[in-house]
Design an enzyme around this catalytic site. Structure first.
Site, mmCIF file in Angstrom:
data_model
loop_
_atom_site.group_PDB
_atom_site.id
_atom_site.type_symbol
_atom_site.label_atom_id
_atom_site.label_comp_id
_atom_site.label_asym_id
_atom_site.label_seq_id
_atom_site.Cartn_x
_atom_site.Cartn_y
_atom_site.Cartn_z
ATOM 1 N N HIS A 125 -7.109 -13.747 9.499
ATOM 2 C CA HIS A 125 -8.636 -12.915 9.559
ATOM 3 C C HIS A 125 -9.565 -14.216 9.804
ATOM 4 O O HIS A 125 -10.527 -13.851 10.461
ATOM 5 C CB HIS A 125 -8.784 -12.969 7.952
ATOM 6 C CG HIS A 125 -8.016 -11.827 7.441
ATOM 7 N ND1 HIS A 125 -7.292 -12.108 6.174
ATOM 8 C CD2 HIS A 125 -7.799 -10.346 7.631
ATOM 9 C CE1 HIS A 125 -6.416 -10.760 5.855
ATOM 10 N NE2 HIS A 125 -6.850 -9.926 6.841
ATOM 11 N N LYS A 128 -4.228 0.251 -3.913
ATOM 12 C CA LYS A 128 -2.925 -0.726 -4.136
ATOM 13 C C LYS A 128 -3.666 -1.729 -5.320
ATOM 14 O O LYS A 128 -4.821 -1.983 -5.229
ATOM 15 C CB LYS A 128 -2.446 -1.685 -3.002
ATOM 16 C CG LYS A 128 -3.726 -1.494 -1.980
ATOM 17 C CD LYS A 128 -3.144 -2.329 -0.588
ATOM 18 C CE LYS A 128 -4.228 -1.865 0.541
ATOM 19 N NZ LYS A 128 -3.880 -2.264 1.706
ATOM 20 N N ARG A 168 -3.085 -7.091 15.162
ATOM 21 C CA ARG A 168 -1.904 -8.055 15.435
ATOM 22 C C ARG A 168 -0.934 -7.667 16.409
ATOM 23 O O ARG A 168 -0.754 -8.097 17.383
ATOM 24 C CB ARG A 168 -1.404 -8.565 13.971
ATOM 25 C CG ARG A 168 -2.262 -9.348 13.259
ATOM 26 C CD ARG A 168 -1.701 -9.164 11.876
ATOM 27 N NE ARG A 168 -1.601 -7.998 11.432
ATOM 28 C CZ ARG A 168 -1.514 -7.443 10.196
ATOM 29 N NH1 ARG A 168 -1.432 -8.377 9.209
ATOM 30 N NH2 ARG A 168 -1.393 -6.287 9.929
ATOM 31 N N SER A 207 -1.395 -10.412 5.063
ATOM 32 C CA SER A 207 -1.537 -10.775 3.294
ATOM 33 C C SER A 207 -0.375 -10.479 2.878
ATOM 34 O O SER A 207 0.013 -11.127 1.886
ATOM 35 C CB SER A 207 -2.758 -9.851 3.122
ATOM 36 O OG SER A 207 -4.051 -10.412 3.558
HETATM 37 O O1 PNS Z 1 -7.259 -4.951 4.768
HETATM 38 P P1 PNS Z 1 -6.995 -3.477 4.809
HETATM 39 O O2 PNS Z 1 -6.407 -2.994 3.588
HETATM 40 O O3 PNS Z 1 -6.219 -2.877 6.002
HETATM 41 O O4 PNS Z 1 -8.352 -2.536 4.992
HETATM 42 C C1 PNS Z 1 -8.524 -1.259 4.901
HETATM 43 C C2 PNS Z 1 -10.230 -0.827 5.177
HETATM 44 C C3 PNS Z 1 -10.750 -1.380 3.871
HETATM 45 C C4 PNS Z 1 -10.702 -1.333 6.500
HETATM 46 C C5 PNS Z 1 -10.011 0.678 4.815
HETATM 47 O O5 PNS Z 1 -9.375 1.184 3.866
HETATM 48 C C6 PNS Z 1 -11.427 1.388 4.661
HETATM 49 O O6 PNS Z 1 -12.417 1.237 5.597
HETATM 50 N N1 PNS Z 1 -11.824 1.871 3.427
HETATM 51 C C7 PNS Z 1 -12.896 2.502 3.090
HETATM 52 C C8 PNS Z 1 -12.818 4.015 2.961
HETATM 53 C C9 PNS Z 1 -13.266 4.920 4.402
HETATM 54 O O7 PNS Z 1 -14.279 4.649 4.933
HETATM 55 N N2 PNS Z 1 -12.294 5.813 4.602
HETATM 56 C C10 PNS Z 1 -12.559 6.510 5.661
HETATM 57 C C11 PNS Z 1 -12.031 5.822 7.019
HETATM 58 S S1 PNS Z 1 -10.655 6.177 7.528
#
Ligand code: PNS
Length: 164
Positions: free
Chosen positions: A18, A42, A91, A129
């Site tokens: 990150h 989660k 990645r 992570s």
């Molecule tokens: O580190 P992660 O868990 O892969 O991040 C996921 C994240 C936070 C980028 C994703 O879950 C997110 O954007 N959540 C916000 C909800 C949202 O906007 N959902 C619609 C977009 S598909």
């Protein structure tokens, strides 16, 4: 025009992968807001307040990077922050399908915000992570994969869990 990017994620915990993306992104954009998802489905290892504190401390080396938490739609947060770009770290090919779907959904929700995919250095291409937590939980060494403060917090957290 000044370019603001949002770099979203759960960051449970932040890894050096990150940080590599942030270091590269910080040279491309005038401002990056790290956006930590407040209500992930989660159950996170590190509570939100701790993740915010860790992130703030590790990004303090960059004057154009800030940290916030959000819930709800990412595009709403990006609009609220005046961001034109969402940064997405890729990645491996295996990340692509999920990120691709999210990007298309975000484009549908807000066509005015562009998603930029960025690759970390090869050295971090396998670091996630989830894997870092698994290795730390099983007593493996995660030095060099996460900031030193995160490595010691992981050690403490899993030692406390083992003792309880
Ligand atoms: O580190 P992660 O868990 O892969 O991040 C996921 C994240 C936070 C980028 C994703 O879950 C997110 O954007 N959540 C916000 C909800 C949202 O906007 N959902 C619609 C977009 S598909």
């Amino acid at each position: 025009m000044k370019l603001t990017a949002v770099y979203p994620g759960t960051f449970d915990p932040i890894t050096n992968g990150h940080l590599d993306i942030l270091s590269r992104g910080g040279k491309m954009f005038d401002r990056i807001v790290v956006a930590i998802l407040r209500n992930p489905d989660k159950d996170p290892l590190f509570p939100l307040e701790e993740r915010v504190q860790i992130l703030k401390s590790v990004v303090s080396r960059w004057s154009n990077v800030s940290v916030e938490s959000f819930d709800g739609l990412l595009v709403d947060f990006a609009r609220y922050r005046g961001a034109q770009v969402i940064v997405c770290g890729l990645r491996a090919l295996s990340d692509f399908e999920y990120e691709f779907q999210m990007t298309l959904m975000n484009q549908r929700l807000e066509p005015g915000i562009q998603t930029v995919f960025m690759m970390p250095s090869e050295a971090y291409s396998y670091v996630s992570s989830r894997l870092v937590k698994e290795v730390a939980r099983l007593g493996g060494d995660v030095t060099g994969l996460v900031p030193p403060d995160v490595a010691s917090r992981l050690k403490q957290r899993f030692a406390a869990m083992a003792g309880s």
